[in-house]
Design a protein around this motif. Structure first.
Motif, PDB file in Angstrom:
ATOM      1  N   MET A  33      38.319  39.391  49.854  1.00 51.93           N
ATOM      2  CA  MET A  33      37.857  38.698  48.644  1.00 51.93           C
ATOM      3  C   MET A  33      37.054  37.457  49.018  1.00 51.93           C
ATOM      4  O   MET A  33      35.986  37.195  48.450  1.00 51.93           O
ATOM      5  CB  MET A  33      39.046  38.294  47.768  1.00 51.93           C
ATOM      6  CG  MET A  33      39.761  39.446  47.111  1.00 51.93           C
ATOM      7  SD  MET A  33      41.187  38.912  46.124  1.00 51.93           S
ATOM      8  CE  MET A  33      40.370  38.231  44.689  1.00 51.93           C
ATOM      9  N   GLU A  34      37.575  36.704  49.981  1.00 53.92           N
ATOM     10  CA  GLU A  34      36.886  35.486  50.413  1.00 53.92           C
ATOM     11  C   GLU A  34      35.542  35.810  51.046  1.00 53.92           C
ATOM     12  O   GLU A  34      34.548  35.114  50.805  1.00 53.92           O
ATOM     13  CB  GLU A  34      37.779  34.713  51.389  1.00 53.92           C
ATOM     14  CG  GLU A  34      39.030  34.144  50.727  1.00 53.92           C
ATOM     15  CD  GLU A  34      39.971  33.481  51.716  1.00 53.92           C
ATOM     16  OE1 GLU A  34      39.616  33.445  52.922  1.00 53.92           O
ATOM     17  OE2 GLU A  34      41.044  33.025  51.306  1.00 53.92           O
ATOM     18  N   ARG A  35      35.497  36.890  51.863  1.00 52.59           N
ATOM     19  CA  ARG A  35      34.229  37.290  52.490  1.00 52.59           C
ATOM     20  C   ARG A  35      33.190  37.701  51.454  1.00 52.59           C
ATOM     21  O   ARG A  35      31.994  37.446  51.617  1.00 52.59           O
ATOM     22  CB  ARG A  35      34.459  38.451  53.466  1.00 52.59           C
ATOM     23  CG  ARG A  35      35.152  38.074  54.753  1.00 52.59           C
ATOM     24  CD  ARG A  35      34.984  39.172  55.801  1.00 52.59           C
ATOM     25  NE  ARG A  35      35.460  40.464  55.340  1.00 52.59           N
ATOM     26  CZ  ARG A  35      36.718  40.884  55.478  1.00 52.59           C
ATOM     27  NH1 ARG A  35      37.615  40.092  56.044  1.00 52.59           N
ATOM     28  NH2 ARG A  35      37.068  42.086  55.062  1.00 52.59           N
ATOM     29  N   ASN A  36      33.645  38.357  50.386  1.00 55.45           N
ATOM     30  CA  ASN A  36      32.732  38.855  49.351  1.00 55.45           C
ATOM     31  C   ASN A  36      32.514  37.856  48.219  1.00 55.45           C
ATOM     32  O   ASN A  36      31.939  38.201  47.187  1.00 55.45           O
ATOM     33  CB  ASN A  36      33.269  40.173  48.773  1.00 55.45           C
ATOM     34  CG  ASN A  36      33.274  41.283  49.810  1.00 55.45           C
ATOM     35  OD1 ASN A  36      32.531  41.248  50.783  1.00 55.45           O
ATOM     36  ND2 ASN A  36      34.141  42.272  49.618  1.00 55.45           N
ATOM     37  N   ASP A  37      32.991  36.622  48.445  1.00 60.77           N
ATOM     38  CA  ASP A  37      32.809  35.547  47.472  1.00 60.77           C
ATOM     39  C   ASP A  37      33.421  35.892  46.113  1.00 60.77           C
ATOM     40  O   ASP A  37      32.887  35.540  45.062  1.00 60.77           O
ATOM     41  CB  ASP A  37      31.315  35.217  47.306  1.00 60.77           C
ATOM     42  CG  ASP A  37      31.109  33.819  46.728  1.00 60.77           C
ATOM     43  OD1 ASP A  37      31.979  32.955  46.965  1.00 60.77           O
ATOM     44  OD2 ASP A  37      30.110  33.612  46.017  1.00 60.77           O
ATOM     45  N   VAL A  38      34.528  36.614  46.145  1.00 60.84           N
ATOM     46  CA  VAL A  38      35.300  36.895  44.926  1.00 60.84           C
ATOM     47  C   VAL A  38      36.480  35.939  44.942  1.00 60.84           C
ATOM     48  O   VAL A  38      37.328  36.009  45.826  1.00 60.84           O
ATOM     49  CB  VAL A  38      35.790  38.356  44.886  1.00 60.84           C
ATOM     50  CG1 VAL A  38      36.611  38.602  43.623  1.00 60.84           C
ATOM     51  CG2 VAL A  38      34.619  39.321  44.947  1.00 60.84           C
TER      52      VAL A  38
END
Length: 730
Positions: A250-255
């Protein structure tokens, strides 16, 4: 999407001025009237694709009687008009093919003008019918595609069909629609995909969950915070490694995770037994000012309560309050239940008062915990007073409250009080259930009133209340307590005939009784019978059997069972080791006993008072007082307080070694440590002085024993030689 992708749609739906976008045009509406459907009539421009005409004509040529309904729906866009005939009646009267075609037409009409709810209701009706008659509902998609006027309409129809299939738990069908829609290039909403994902998680369909999530990532719609949170819920408590990967993804995908995401992850850590890690994670979120809610804190409170770390749980509540999040009814209810369960009723009541003072209204769970805690503490008058006030708090007298109170009275032996509540319960139109009957039967058996228990058991059956495995196990235990093992076996056979499968507790009751009667070989036969039925023996049953063989001085069989349980992956506990150590001590095999004691410690088990006393007694019997004293000191250093039995073993050991000064020092120490000497201790000291020829001290100890109100027994008199004197006088 091209026309070829959509298939051969009727020209009416593919013309530039689409029927659905011009539903108010009279010239378009007339095409739907019954008299307008002529197999030889041209519909404005020629349909170049001959195969398309051949596909359309059979549907409208054989049976045209429902088409006026389509026209009326088109004119009015009225739901009541569409409901003039149900799909089931239409299919029975006009045939499935024609009805499917017409209802698909109406569904597309509703979708095209934004009436998705109406379209959804019709889809549900069709799918329900097809499911009930055991027909493949996926064929419905063909009719919907054939009559769809645009990719937008078809996209909406697909989403509604996914939703309907999902609601009917036809998850594979829903997934097929999803895959078909993506293949056709249709855009699906994230809502419909999340809806399917959520239900797949609920049904624990791991393959569908993984497949759908991967397809969403590869082909869209792009997973959002709700998608990830649903997936997090699936893995939490099962695979926290994967749950952590989801959080990182989630953090990598800016979610950005929301409070629900974090609370789900925290709850998963607590379920996995990592409450301290969950607490550290929560505090890190708080320090970074990331979104949190009461559920995050409640999960940690519950985790600490489950581990018995109640004051850590209170600390979480206090920190929750200091962060500006007000504890809710769930926060307090979890804590109250935790303290009551741990026996700390005073703290539980204090939290209840704090909760009410804070303006938080207790719920059913809170009052249930409160009642249960008072009952377990034996405060039945307080429990009854609270119970009687519940109606004033807005709660109805229900089965749950009565069950708790009746069980409380039964466990404390007040059967008259329990029966009064049963009658009151009936007066409130509540029927006593298997739980109530089992509580009463258990109390009768515990009080050795087997006859009354059996009469109640018969009444229970006569009133149509079916016993469960717990009820039958209680009766089996009642028989065993009275030594009626054969009757217990007979009841177990009757259980099987009624489809009630005896569980481990049932078998352990029988095995325990046989072992107490020194019939361990017979108990072993029952053990093997249990294994053949597919039940996996637990550590309790193994320990019971091992103790049985130890008591019969059959160490060979005891250690065979010990080896077997290890082979079967059953970890021995303190009781298992203590039983085996006791067996070795009885044979004077102290080196092996000590090795087993040390093995127990190496495996992470902490010896309790009984384990220490067992091995100390063994060394005392063999005269190795030095080793016994070392273990005694080790026991004290570990924080365990020796009891009268432990002290008596050492006193007796010193006496037999004629070290009377040490015995007296230890004897005096007992009184200082509030481990008052008992009859056995006094008798050991008297025998010690007698053996050293110090009769005056022996009689002084005897007189002191009498002053303490302890009555001598035959062994004491023998130690004093009084029986010899009596024989001489005789």
């Amino acid at each position: 999407m091209s026309r070829k992708q959509l298939g051969c749609l009727p020209r009416v739906l593919l013309s530039k001025g689409r029927l659905f976008s011009a539903y108010s045009s009279a010239s378009s509406v007339c095409l739907l009237d019954e008299q307008s459907f002529d197999r030889n009539q041209t519909l404005g421009t020629e349909i170049d694709d001959r195969s398309c005409r051949e596909r359309l004509n059979p549907c409208i040529g054989r049976n045209r009687s429902l088409f006026p309904l389509v026209a009326r729906v088109f004119h009015s866009l009225n739901w009541d008009t569409a409901r003039e005939i149900s799909f089931m009646k239409a299919a029975e009267k006009h045939g499935l093919s024609h009805s499917m075609y017409v209802f698909a037409f109406i569904i597309n009409i509703f979708v095209s003008v934004g009436l998705r709810g109406e379209a959804n209701s019709l889809l549900r009706e069709i799918v329900c019918y097809l499911k009930n008659v055991n027909l493949d509902a996926f064929g419905l998609l063909d009719a919907l595609v054939e009559l769809s006027g645009s990719t937008g309409t078809l996209s909406v129809v697909s989403q509604e069909l996914i939703k309907v299939f999902t609601e009917f738990s036809m998850l594979v069908h829903a997934m097929d629609v999803f895959l078909w829609a993506k293949k056709m290039g249709l855009e699906l909403s994230i809502f419909s995909c999340n809806f399917l994902l959520k239900h797949s998680v609920k049904r624990n369909e791991a393959a569908l969950v993984t497949s759908l999530f991967d397809e969403m990532k590869n082909c869209g719609p792009t997973p959002n915070v709700y998608t990830y949170t649903i997936l997090m819920d699936f893995y939490c408590g099962k695979d926290m490694g994967r749950a952590t990967e989801i959080l990182e993804e989630m953090e990598r995908n800016d979610v950005h995770p929301n409070a629900v995401t974090y609370s789900t992850y925290i709850r998963g850590l607590c379920i996995a037994g990592e409450t301290e890690l969950a607490w550290d994670f929560l505090r890190d979120l708080r320090d970074r000012e990331l979104p949190l809610n009461s559920h995050c804190y409640n999960a940690v409170i519950h985790g600490f309560c489950c581990k018995g770390s109640l004051y850590e749980a209170v600390m979480v509540l206090e920190e929750m309050r200091s962060c500006g999040l007000l504890p809710d009814v769930h926060s307090y209810s979890i804590l109250i239940h935790g303290f009551f369960k741990n026996g700390n009723v005073r703290k539980g009541l204090s939290l209840f008062d704090e909760m009410v003072t804070s303006g938080i209204r207790p719920n059913l769970v809170t009052y249930s915990s409160l009642l249960d805690g008072l009952c377990k503490r034996g405060q039945m008058e307080s429990a009854l007073y609270l119970f009687q006030r519940l109606s004033g708090f807005g709660f109805k007298y229900d089965q749950t409250f009565y069950n708790i109170l009746i069980d409380g009275y039964c466990k404390h032996g007040d059967l008259a009080g329990a029966h009064r509540l049963i009658q009151e319960m009936i007066g409130h139109d509540l029927v006593p259930d298997v739980f109530n009957h089992t509580s009463l039967i258990c109390s009768y058996c515990k009080n050795r009133c087997l006859k009354m228990a059996l009469e109640l058991f018969k009444d229970m059956l006569a009133n149509g209340v079916l016993p469960n495995v717990v009820t039958c196990t209680v009766i089996v235990d009642g028989y065993c307590m009275e030594g009626l093992v054969l009757e217990a076996f007979k009841l177990m056979d009757e259980m099987l005939e009624q489809g009630i499968i005896p569980n481990l507790f049932t078998y352990n009751v029988i095995i325990n009784r046989l072992c107490k009667e020194r019939k361990s070989e017979w108990a072993m036969e029952i053990f093997e019978s249990m294994v053949k039925r597919g039940l996996v023996p637990d550590v309790v049953i193994y320990s019971t059997l091992i103790n049985g063989f130890v008591n019969e001085l059959n160490l060979e069989e005891a250690f065979k069972l010990y080896a077997r349980m290890s082979k079967d992956g059953i970890t021995p506990n303190i009781i298992t080791y203590t039983n085996l150590i006791n067996g070795l001590c009885n044979y004077g095999r102290m080196r092996e006993a000590l090795n087993l004691f040390e093995e127990m410690i190496r495996k992470g088990l902490v010896p309790d008072k009984i384990a220490y006393t067992t091995i100390i007694a063994g060394f005392c019997r063999t005269g190795d007082i030095k080793k016994a004293l070392n273990l005694f000191n080790q026991m004290v250093q570990s924080g365990l307080l020796p009891d009268v039995v432990t002290y008596t073993c050492l006193v007796d050991g010193y006496c037999k070694s004629r070290r009377m000064d040490n015995a007296v020092v230890l004897f005096d120490d007992m009184e200082k440590k509030e481990a008052a000497p008992n009859l056995v201790t006094y008798t050991a000291l008297i025998a010690g002085f007698r053996n050293t020829g110090d009769w005056s001290k022996a009689f002084k100890v005897y007189e002191k024993m009498l002053e303490k109100g302890i009555e001598p027994d035959a062994v004491t008199y023998t130690a004093l030689g009084l029986h010899l004197q009596q024989d001489e006088k005789g």
